[in-house]
Design an enzyme around this catalytic site. Structure first.
Site, PDB file in Angstrom:
ATOM      1  N   GLU A   1      28.174 -21.260  48.261  1.00 43.02           N
ATOM      2  CA  GLU A   1      26.802 -21.095  47.777  1.00 43.02           C
ATOM      3  C   GLU A   1      25.806 -21.592  48.815  1.00 43.02           C
ATOM      4  O   GLU A   1      26.128 -22.433  49.646  1.00 43.02           O
ATOM      5  CB  GLU A   1      26.564 -21.967  46.538  1.00 43.02           C
ATOM      6  CG  GLU A   1      27.538 -21.805  45.436  1.00 43.02           C
ATOM      7  CD  GLU A   1      27.117 -22.636  44.225  1.00 43.02           C
ATOM      8  OE1 GLU A   1      26.927 -22.027  43.176  1.00 43.02           O
ATOM      9  OE2 GLU A   1      26.964 -23.864  44.336  1.00 43.02           O
TER      10      GLU A   1
ATOM     11  N   ASP B   1      32.472 -24.427  39.308  1.00 45.30           N
ATOM     12  CA  ASP B   1      31.153 -24.423  39.961  1.00 45.30           C
ATOM     13  C   ASP B   1      30.801 -25.789  40.557  1.00 45.30           C
ATOM     14  O   ASP B   1      31.295 -26.814  40.093  1.00 45.30           O
ATOM     15  CB  ASP B   1      30.101 -24.038  38.902  1.00 45.30           C
ATOM     16  CG  ASP B   1      28.803 -23.521  39.511  1.00 45.30           C
ATOM     17  OD1 ASP B   1      28.715 -23.407  40.745  1.00 45.30           O
ATOM     18  OD2 ASP B   1      27.874 -23.231  38.735  1.00 45.30           O
TER      19      ASP B   1
ATOM     20  N   ASN C   1      26.948 -18.572  33.837  1.00 45.84           N
ATOM     21  CA  ASN C   1      27.040 -20.033  33.739  1.00 45.84           C
ATOM     22  C   ASN C   1      27.182 -20.491  32.289  1.00 45.84           C
ATOM     23  O   ASN C   1      26.400 -20.100  31.430  1.00 45.84           O
ATOM     24  CB  ASN C   1      25.774 -20.684  34.316  1.00 45.84           C
ATOM     25  CG  ASN C   1      25.687 -20.510  35.816  1.00 45.84           C
ATOM     26  OD1 ASN C   1      26.448 -21.107  36.577  1.00 45.84           O
ATOM     27  ND2 ASN C   1      24.770 -19.650  36.248  1.00 45.84           N
TER      28      ASN C   1
ATOM     29  N   GLU D   1      25.635 -13.304  39.924  1.00 35.51           N
ATOM     30  CA  GLU D   1      25.521 -14.493  39.077  1.00 35.51           C
ATOM     31  C   GLU D   1      24.209 -14.383  38.313  1.00 35.51           C
ATOM     32  O   GLU D   1      23.159 -14.085  38.891  1.00 35.51           O
ATOM     33  CB  GLU D   1      25.519 -15.782  39.914  1.00 35.51           C
ATOM     34  CG  GLU D   1      25.326 -17.023  39.025  1.00 35.51           C
ATOM     35  CD  GLU D   1      25.424 -18.355  39.766  1.00 35.51           C
ATOM     36  OE1 GLU D   1      25.601 -18.358  40.999  1.00 35.51           O
ATOM     37  OE2 GLU D   1      25.314 -19.389  39.079  1.00 35.51           O
TER      38      GLU D   1
ATOM     39  N   GLU E   1      31.267 -19.452  34.879  1.00 35.84           N
ATOM     40  CA  GLU E   1      31.127 -20.567  35.817  1.00 35.84           C
ATOM     41  C   GLU E   1      31.019 -21.861  35.025  1.00 35.84           C
ATOM     42  O   GLU E   1      30.150 -22.009  34.162  1.00 35.84           O
ATOM     43  CB  GLU E   1      29.871 -20.382  36.690  1.00 35.84           C
ATOM     44  CG  GLU E   1      29.924 -19.118  37.525  1.00 35.84           C
ATOM     45  CD  GLU E   1      28.979 -19.126  38.725  1.00 35.84           C
ATOM     46  OE1 GLU E   1      28.267 -20.134  38.937  1.00 35.84           O
ATOM     47  OE2 GLU E   1      28.961 -18.118  39.450  1.00 35.84           O
TER      48      GLU E   1
HETATM   49  P1  C2E Z   1      23.978 -23.187  39.969  1.00 40.29           P
HETATM   50  O1  C2E Z   1      24.849 -22.527  38.967  1.00 40.29           O
HETATM   51  O2  C2E Z   1      24.642 -24.018  41.006  1.00 40.29           O
HETATM   52  O3  C2E Z   1      23.124 -22.025  40.623  1.00 40.29           O
HETATM   53  C1  C2E Z   1      22.752 -21.969  41.982  1.00 40.29           C
HETATM   54  C2  C2E Z   1      21.334 -22.405  42.198  1.00 40.29           C
HETATM   55  O4  C2E Z   1      21.026 -22.361  43.583  1.00 40.29           O
HETATM   56  C3  C2E Z   1      20.314 -21.490  41.533  1.00 40.29           C
HETATM   57  O5  C2E Z   1      19.208 -22.295  41.146  1.00 40.29           O
HETATM   58  C4  C2E Z   1      19.927 -20.546  42.684  1.00 40.29           C
HETATM   59  O6  C2E Z   1      18.651 -19.940  42.497  1.00 40.29           O
HETATM   60  C5  C2E Z   1      19.929 -21.499  43.840  1.00 40.29           C
HETATM   61  N1  C2E Z   1      20.181 -20.855  45.127  1.00 40.29           N
HETATM   62  C6  C2E Z   1      20.831 -19.702  45.369  1.00 40.29           C
HETATM   63  N2  C2E Z   1      20.897 -19.452  46.694  1.00 40.29           N
HETATM   64  C7  C2E Z   1      20.288 -20.480  47.317  1.00 40.29           C
HETATM   65  C8  C2E Z   1      20.023 -20.790  48.703  1.00 40.29           C
HETATM   66  O7  C2E Z   1      20.389 -20.082  49.625  1.00 40.29           O
HETATM   67  N3  C2E Z   1      19.360 -21.956  48.940  1.00 40.29           N
HETATM   68  C9  C2E Z   1      18.943 -22.773  47.930  1.00 40.29           C
HETATM   69  N4  C2E Z   1      18.291 -23.876  48.281  1.00 40.29           N
HETATM   70  N5  C2E Z   1      19.175 -22.504  46.638  1.00 40.29           N
HETATM   71  C10 C2E Z   1      19.835 -21.370  46.324  1.00 40.29           C
HETATM   72  P2  C2E Z   1      18.511 -22.088  39.725  1.00 40.29           P
HETATM   73  O8  C2E Z   1      18.440 -20.633  39.419  1.00 40.29           O
HETATM   74  O9  C2E Z   1      17.257 -22.890  39.752  1.00 40.29           O
HETATM   75  O10 C2E Z   1      19.538 -22.729  38.713  1.00 40.29           O
HETATM   76  C11 C2E Z   1      19.808 -24.097  38.748  1.00 40.29           C
HETATM   77  C12 C2E Z   1      20.977 -24.454  37.867  1.00 40.29           C
HETATM   78  O11 C2E Z   1      20.657 -24.226  36.479  1.00 40.29           O
HETATM   79  C13 C2E Z   1      22.216 -23.610  38.123  1.00 40.29           C
HETATM   80  O12 C2E Z   1      22.897 -24.123  39.233  1.00 40.29           O
HETATM   81  C14 C2E Z   1      22.963 -23.755  36.826  1.00 40.29           C
HETATM   82  O13 C2E Z   1      23.705 -24.961  36.818  1.00 40.29           O
HETATM   83  C15 C2E Z   1      21.842 -23.861  35.823  1.00 40.29           C
HETATM   84  N6  C2E Z   1      21.657 -22.553  35.157  1.00 40.29           N
HETATM   85  C16 C2E Z   1      20.968 -21.469  35.565  1.00 40.29           C
HETATM   86  N7  C2E Z   1      21.030 -20.472  34.686  1.00 40.29           N
HETATM   87  C17 C2E Z   1      21.792 -20.925  33.660  1.00 40.29           C
HETATM   88  C18 C2E Z   1      22.246 -20.357  32.428  1.00 40.29           C
HETATM   89  O14 C2E Z   1      21.970 -19.195  32.081  1.00 40.29           O
HETATM   90  N8  C2E Z   1      23.027 -21.150  31.639  1.00 40.29           N
HETATM   91  C19 C2E Z   1      23.376 -22.411  31.997  1.00 40.29           C
HETATM   92  N9  C2E Z   1      24.142 -23.142  31.155  1.00 40.29           N
HETATM   93  N10 C2E Z   1      22.972 -22.983  33.147  1.00 40.29           N
HETATM   94  C20 C2E Z   1      22.195 -22.239  33.966  1.00 40.29           C
HETATM   95 CA    CA Z   2      26.565 -21.371  38.899  1.00 35.62          CA
HETATM   96 CA    CA Z   3      26.722 -23.878  41.820  1.00 37.08          CA
END
Ligand code: C2E
Ligand code: CA
Ligand code: CA
Ligand code: CA
Length: 270
Positions: free
Chosen positions: A232, A175, A113, A58, A145
């Site tokens: 996740e 998602d 995403n 991802e 996603e």
């Molecule tokens: P998401 O798509 O639900 O991504 C999963 C989030 O959970 C990611 O946070 C990831 O770093 C975090 N995560 C993964 N494994 C674990 C774990 O074991 N424990 C915990 N506590 N967290 C974990 P991140 O990277 O801060 O991204 C947050 C949200 O921002 C994402 O949620 C997604 O909705 C959005 N996002 C991130 N990158 C993109 C992108 O390129 N485009 C778009 N449109 N949205 C993005």
């Molecule tokens: Ca995601």
């Molecule tokens: Ca997610």
């Protein structure tokens, strides 16, 4: 004359407001972020929980600003949406991710995403397709996603779009499943290949029989819908073992890997 005067004063005040409205520091900086190459992709593997094998990645956006520091995607994607900058960021990140994908074995897929703005914009979706053509990557190596919140914003349109994307060969993941309020009322109307169980269910899975029950029910739902399921936020061996017992195979979380830059993941095979 009175009406005119009033009319023009309204126009004036709107313009005036626009001009004097201060852009926040983040908005100003975000406008420059793509050009200055401050936005990078981190990848988090999606693994087979039984043997730890990497199945896909991802992509997760990271914004590093020299003064503001690291800003979370949750924060800057929302700002980008408000500023009408999402398309630019999406296309920039997707092209980067597709170049990275080319370096990985063919069995590995990219899970990307999409924001609600991307999903409702057919032109953006067509541009994503052109990027694949440019790098000669088949659509079946890419999963989009889409959060249930996005889906709910316009169910009719989103279900048409996801069907079209599937017809083109893309995979669709629903998602953050379970984080919204009305999952069960719409799920049968949507076309998707994978359901991603929100990490809030995993957090309490050891202590709380109800969370276990919910996960079990979602897994049953997936098997009756004949879709795959990814969990996740798997953070411990105990959670992993419990999820395996419940019949879950595809997992993601800090227990396996934290999101990391492209260079971090090396494959021996071609
Ligand atoms: P998401 O798509 O639900 O991504 C999963 C989030 O959970 C990611 O946070 C990831 O770093 C975090 N995560 C993964 N494994 C674990 C774990 O074991 N424990 C915990 N506590 N967290 C974990 P991140 O990277 O801060 O991204 C947050 C949200 O921002 C994402 O949620 C997604 O909705 C959005 N996002 C991130 N990158 C993109 C992108 O390129 N485009 C778009 N449109 N949205 C993005
Ligand atoms: Ca995601
Ligand atoms: Ca997610
Ligand atoms: Ca999320």
């Amino acid at each position: 004359a009175k009406n005119n005067a009033r009319g023009s004063s309204i126009i004036f005040s709107e313009k005036h407001e626009q001009i004097i409205r201060k852009k926040s520091l983040i908005e100003l900086a975000l406008g420059q972020s793509v050009k200055k190459q401050q936005i990078k992709i981190y990848y988090q593997p999606i693994v087979d929980g039984q043997n730890g094998e990497i199945l896909g990645f991802e992509s997760l956006a990271r914004w590093f600003h020299p003064e503001l520091g690291q800003i979370s995607p949750e924060q800057f994607i929302v700002t980008a949406e408000k500023m009408g900058m999402v398309t630019e960021i999406t296309l920039y990140l997707f092209e980067q991710a597709i170049q990275d994908l080319k370096a990985w074995p063919e069995r590995i897929y990219l899970s990307f995403n999409l924001s609600v703005h991307d999903v409702i914009n057919r032109a953006t979706l067509a541009q994503l397709g052109s990027i694949l053509d440019k790098y000669q990557i088949p659509t079946n190596r890419v999963q989009f996603e889409i959060t249930e919140t996005t889906m709910m914003s316009d169910l009719e349109h989103c279900s048409n779009i996801t069907k079209e994307l599937q017809q083109q060969g893309f995979l669709i993941a629903l998602d953050d499943f379970g984080s919204g309020y009305s999952s069960l009322s719409y799920i049968h109307k949507l076309a998707f290949d994978t359901l991603k169980i929100d990490r809030s269910f995993v957090q309490n899975i050891q202590q709380d029989a109800r969370s276990r029950g919910v996960v079990k029910t979602i897994l049953e739902l997936c098997s009756s819908f004949e879709v795959r399921c990814t969990v996740e936020g798997v953070e411990s061996k105990e959670q992993k073992d419990l999820l395996l017992e419940l019949g879950c195979r595809n997992m993601q979380g800090y227990h396996f890997y934290r999101p990391a830059p492209f260079e971090y993941f090396k494959f021996d095979e071609p």
